[in-house]
Design a protein around this motif. Structure first.
Motif, mmCIF file in Angstrom:
data_model
loop_
_atom_site.group_PDB
_atom_site.id
_atom_site.type_symbol
_atom_site.label_atom_id
_atom_site.label_comp_id
_atom_site.label_asym_id
_atom_site.label_seq_id
_atom_site.Cartn_x
_atom_site.Cartn_y
_atom_site.Cartn_z
ATOM 1 N N LEU A 109 0.807 -1.229 0.000
ATOM 2 C CA LEU A 109 0.000 0.000 0.000
ATOM 3 C C LEU A 109 0.837 1.274 0.000
ATOM 4 N N LEU A 110 2.150 1.165 -0.157
ATOM 5 C CA LEU A 110 2.998 2.349 -0.108
ATOM 6 C C LEU A 110 3.028 3.095 -1.440
ATOM 7 N N ALA A 111 2.317 2.583 -2.436
ATOM 8 C CA ALA A 111 2.222 3.306 -3.705
ATOM 9 C C ALA A 111 0.958 4.156 -3.766
ATOM 10 N N SER A 112 0.112 4.050 -2.749
ATOM 11 C CA SER A 112 -1.145 4.805 -2.720
ATOM 12 C C SER A 112 -1.206 5.638 -1.452
ATOM 13 N N GLN A 113 -1.044 6.945 -1.594
ATOM 14 C CA GLN A 113 -1.098 7.807 -0.422
ATOM 15 C C GLN A 113 -2.482 7.821 0.207
ATOM 16 N N ASP A 114 -3.536 7.701 -0.595
ATOM 17 C CA ASP A 114 -4.894 7.700 -0.050
ATOM 18 C C ASP A 114 -5.124 6.495 0.855
ATOM 19 N N LEU A 115 -4.727 5.311 0.374
ATOM 20 C CA LEU A 115 -4.863 4.116 1.203
ATOM 21 C C LEU A 115 -4.018 4.213 2.460
ATOM 22 N N LEU A 116 -2.815 4.736 2.310
ATOM 23 C CA LEU A 116 -1.902 4.839 3.451
ATOM 24 C C LEU A 116 -2.428 5.815 4.500
ATOM 25 N N LYS A 117 -3.037 6.915 4.057
ATOM 26 C CA LYS A 117 -3.615 7.885 4.997
ATOM 27 C C LYS A 117 -4.733 7.243 5.810
ATOM 28 N N THR A 118 -5.601 6.505 5.121
ATOM 29 C CA THR A 118 -6.717 5.861 5.829
ATOM 30 C C THR A 118 -6.200 4.785 6.774
ATOM 31 N N LEU A 119 -5.185 4.046 6.343
ATOM 32 C CA LEU A 119 -4.589 3.022 7.197
ATOM 33 C C LEU A 119 -3.978 3.651 8.447
#
Length: 395
Positions: free
Chosen positions: A228-238
């Motif tokens: 998930l480190l290629a998606s800032q949106d996913l990382l923010k929610t995580l």
């Protein structure tokens, strides 16, 4: 010795040997709980080396090459800085500032010293990718351990009649732990482990340096995407989800600690009263000329909580009454409900993004979707309209 260096990096950065991380967190947790600006870096470096020496990594040939530092930005800002490097700045460009309230465990960044010619493969760029993976792993494991501590605290109430009062917090803690453990399992055993085996198999057949560089670069890039480190949106929610889990575990620890303190205080008071009564009885016997009969009083700090059966029972009863009284208070119920609503909303957002990405851009993320929603519970409760809109009926 490239293979030996890669094994060392896997052990230190990718938690191939989990006992090293447990040892380190056990001795450094109090320091890492502080804000990053208040953490003593020399102390953390010393504790890091101590953890290595007392774990199975004590015999690693490159243990002295491992160092650490404290980043001034969180993981999301770190990623943004890397992705925006070399781009022309615009008037509305987002410029990350140093994170306010950044904790030591979030800022902890490992580093690894290599010399030539190993630096051809383990370049600064490659080490930075290892750092991104390790920051995600270390923080995820730290949050998991904190929620596990809440589980241990809840075990102290297991034999009390408080199931009805504490049931909502038990269930929420269980769901948080399920999410964290499955995410860590996915990252370590379904992404990093298999990709590592593929890289090692390719390195055995590599005939020149270009192939070695390509295999190593592909391994790191694949791990970054699938973690998930290629998606800032996913990382923010995580990150929001994990922060909610941390705050919940802190609240539960504070609550259970107060009830345990009450139990201890009542037990000690009972033991003190029993000791005083025995002393007074002995004095009365001596004054009346009656031969004293030895009286055994449980010492504070001895077996059975060292307060005697009566003291232990009264302490437990006081603790049970305190828990029932506090959990029936509207403020406590509102606090747990608020945590549950926040966790549900963030988990729904995370799963919606994960479902969308897995079916549009990154099919490998479907493995994480299945792991988090193995029985279709969240599919039915959180996002049926999202799945229906994408034409997805299930896994």
């Amino acid at each position: 010795n490239l293979s030996a260096h890669l094994r060392s990096l896997s052990r230190f950065f990718l938690l191939e040997h989990g006992d090293f991380f447990i040892q380190f967190m056990d001795i450094a947790e109090e320091e890492l709980k502080k804000e990053a600006k208040d953490v003593s870096l020399p102390r953390i470096q010393g504790l890091l080396q101590l953890a290595i020496q007392t774990s199975t990594l004590g015999s690693d040939p490159h243990r002295d090459d491992l160092t650490c530092s404290l980043a001034s930005h969180n993981l999301i800002q770190h990623l943004h800085l890397i992705q925006s490097a070399g781009e022309e700045p615009t008037s509305n460009a987002y410029i990350p500032q140093g994170s306010q309230g950044l904790k030591g465990v979030e800022a902890l960044t490992l580093d690894y010293r290599v010399g030539w010619p190993v630096s051809l493969v383990l370049s600064r760029r490659a080490i930075t990718k290892y750092q991104l993976l390790s920051r995600l792993l270390y923080f995820s494991k730290h949050v998991e351990l904190r929620v596990l501590t809440s589980w241990q605290d809840h075990q102290s109430t297991k034999r009390m009649d408080v199931r009805a009062a504490m049931g909502q917090s038990y269930c929420l803690r269980h769901r948080m732990l399920h999410f964290l453990q499955n995410f860590v399992y996915y990252v370590t055993l379904e992404v990093i482990g298999p990709r590592q085996h593929e890289m090692q198999a390719g390195l055995k057949e590599a005939t020149d340096m270009d192939q070695v560089l390509d295999l190593h670069e592909r391994f790191l890039d694949t791990c970054l995407k699938q973690c998930l480190l290629a998606s800032q949106d996913l990382l923010k929610t995580l990150t929001k989800l994990m922060t909610t889990c941390l705050l919940f575990s802190d609240q539960m620890k504070s609550f259970v600690s107060k009830s345990n303190d009450l139990n201890k205080k009542v037990s000690e008071d009972c033991a003190t009263s029993a000791s005083a009564a025995a002393t007074l009885a002995g004095q009365n016997r001596r004054n009346s000329g009656i031969k004293a009969v030895p009286v055994v009083v449980p010492a504070i700090g001895g077996p059975l909580k060292q307060h005697g059966p009566k003291g232990a029972q009264e302490g437990k009863a006081a603790q049970e009454d305190y828990i029932k009284q506090e959990t029936s208070h509207p403020a406590f119920q509102s606090m747990v409900t608020k945590f549950e609503d926040t966790f549900n909303a963030q988990l729904k957002e995370f799963l919606e993004r994960l479902w969308a990405d897995s079916h549009r851009h990154h099919p490998q993320l479907s493995s994480l979707c299945v792991r988090l929603d193995y029985n279709g519970f969240y599919t039915g409760h959180f996002a049926p309209e999202v799945l229906g809109g994408m034409g997805i009926s299930g896994y």
